[in-house]
Design an enzyme around this catalytic site. Structure first.
Site, PDB file in Angstrom:
ATOM      1  CG  MET A  57      -2.072   3.235   2.914  1.00  0.00           C
ATOM      2  SD  MET A  57      -2.893   3.460   4.444  1.00  0.00           S
ATOM      3  CE  MET A  57      -1.965   2.322   5.677  1.00  0.00           C
ATOM      4  CG  LEU A  89       6.466   2.683  -1.538  1.00  0.00           C
ATOM      5  CD1 LEU A  89       6.278   2.888  -3.200  1.00  0.00           C
ATOM      6  CD2 LEU A  89       5.017   1.925  -1.182  1.00  0.00           C
ATOM      7  CG  HIS A 139       5.088  -1.365  -0.488  1.00  0.00           C
ATOM      8  ND1 HIS A 139       5.397  -0.863   0.852  1.00  0.00           N
ATOM      9  CD2 HIS A 139       3.667  -1.307   0.072  1.00  0.00           C
ATOM     10  CE1 HIS A 139       4.719  -0.728   1.870  1.00  0.00           C
ATOM     11  NE2 HIS A 139       3.603  -1.101   1.197  1.00  0.00           N
ATOM     12  CG  ASP A 141      -2.084  -6.145   5.268  1.00  0.00           C
ATOM     13  OD1 ASP A 141      -1.888  -5.758   6.519  1.00  0.00           O
ATOM     14  OD2 ASP A 141      -1.322  -5.561   4.285  1.00  0.00           O
ATOM     15  CD  GLN A 201      -5.640  -4.011   2.910  1.00  0.00           C
ATOM     16  OE1 GLN A 201      -5.706  -3.123   3.614  1.00  0.00           O
ATOM     17  NE2 GLN A 201      -4.406  -4.329   2.269  1.00  0.00           N
TER      18      GLN A 201
HETATM   19  O1  PAF Z   1      -2.757  -2.090   2.429  1.00  0.00           O
HETATM   20  C1  PAF Z   1      -2.680  -1.179   2.380  1.00  0.00           C
HETATM   21  O2  PAF Z   1      -1.731  -0.277   2.404  1.00  0.00           O
HETATM   22  C2  PAF Z   1      -3.984  -0.049   2.543  1.00  0.00           C
HETATM   23  O3  PAF Z   1      -5.086  -0.758   3.452  1.00  0.00           O
HETATM   24  C3  PAF Z   1      -4.737  -0.160   1.293  1.00  0.00           C
HETATM   25  C4  PAF Z   1      -4.909  -1.470   0.368  1.00  0.00           C
HETATM   26  C5  PAF Z   1      -4.005   0.757   0.152  1.00  0.00           C
HETATM   27  C6  PAF Z   1      -5.815   0.820   1.382  1.00  0.00           C
HETATM   28  O4  PAF Z   1      -5.688   1.990   1.822  1.00  0.00           O
END
Ligand code: PAF
Length: 286
Positions: free
Chosen positions: A30, A33, A37, A152, A155
């Site tokens: 998102m 960075l 990232h 995450d 996620q």
């Molecule tokens: O982890 C993230 O930055 C977001 O949840 C993702 C995986 C890019 C989905 O929008």
């Protein structure tokens, strides 16, 4: 590195790369960075021949009272970092490009089980938003491999379950959490912290470490461990959202018999919500 903003351009560029036999890697983000990232891109550079990163602040995964509007958008600085890390293509679409019929008419992906507790319970609709946008990115890029941070944890579990359940032919890599020297997990949301809050924030990681050492020492009364952790956090000025010891793969609450565990926490520091986790496999040497 080229930056593209439309689906049509993206598809054409990725198809051209694939047609020359290149293995395609995707790093969804998102934006805003940080070194975490950059580590994802660096790792992907090792595995894939053509590295695609995406920057899209996905409205579908933000709740009504969350930070969608204030989420930092720093495209120029992000482009610089991606370029230096060896990214080949940045896809940075608008909301209208991703959701041409508007977010409310978008078909959604819902992943039962692993998405239900923890952040899923505290942020209704969040993982449906994540799974939906990630599946769209997977369909657009059709990567061979995609990478997500272990910070995450839930996620990552949701994405792995989606890929398995929908038979997506994509290898999913979970990358180790990158931390500041004082142990705080890097996150775009750390930027919301005042200098004083930033000093306090590493207590989150210490609470996880303390619980892990107690478990390694034989303690199995998880509730008393998490109550103690809650006290540590509130003494430091944080407000707990959740702190749980779970089974590492199902994310169900752990029992005293379980050996592969993950301790997950979410806590508010002022209005900033921070998350972290610690994976603890009692059958692996420390
Ligand atoms: O982890 C993230 O930055 C977001 O949840 C993702 C995986 C890019 C989905 O929008």
């Amino acid at each position: 590195m080229i930056t593209l903003h439309t689906v049509a351009e993206l598809r054409a560029a990725v198809t051209a790369a694939r047609n020359t036999g290149k293995l395609i890697g995707l790093v969804p983000t998102m934006g805003n960075l940080h070194s975490g990232h950059v580590a994802l891109v660096t790792e992907m550079r090792e595995r894939a021949d053509f590295v695609v990163a995406s920057i899209f602040v996905n409205p579908l995964q933000f709740g009504p009272n969350e930070d969608l509007d204030s989420y930092p958008r720093t495209l120029a600085a992000d482009q610089e970092k991606l370029q230096q890390a060896g990214c080949d293509l940045l896809f940075a679409p608008s909301v209208a490009e991703v959701y041409p019929n508007g977010p409310s008419l978008q078909t959604r992906i819902s992943v039962p089980g692993v998405s239900e507790g923890l952040c899923g319970a505290k942020r209704p609709g969040h993982f449906e938003g994540v799974a939906t946008v990630v599946s769209k990115l997977f369909n657009l890029v059709q990567p061979d491999v995609a990478i997500f941070g272990q910070k995450d944890y839930q996620q990552l579990a949701v994405i792995r379950a989606m890929v398995r359940d929908l038979n997506m032919p994509i290898e999913i890599i979970g990358a180790a959490t990158v931390r500041a020297e004082d142990g705080l997990a890097l996150s775009s949301r750390n930027g919301y912290l005042t200098p004083e809050q930033r000093q306090v924030a590493p207590v989150i990681q210490r609470v996880l470490q303390d619980i892990a050492s107690a478990i390694r020492g034989g303690e199995r009364r998880f509730e008393s461990l998490t109550e103690k952790g809650d006290q540590q956090l509130s003494t430091a000025g944080l407000r707990l959202d959740y702190l749980e010891v779970c089974q590492a793969s199902s994310l169900r609450p752990a029992t005293s018999q379980d050996r592969d565990l993950v301790i997950l926490v979410a806590a508010f520091l002022g209005t900033t919500r921070l998350i972290d986790n610690l994976h603890l496999d009692l059958d692996q040497p420390v």
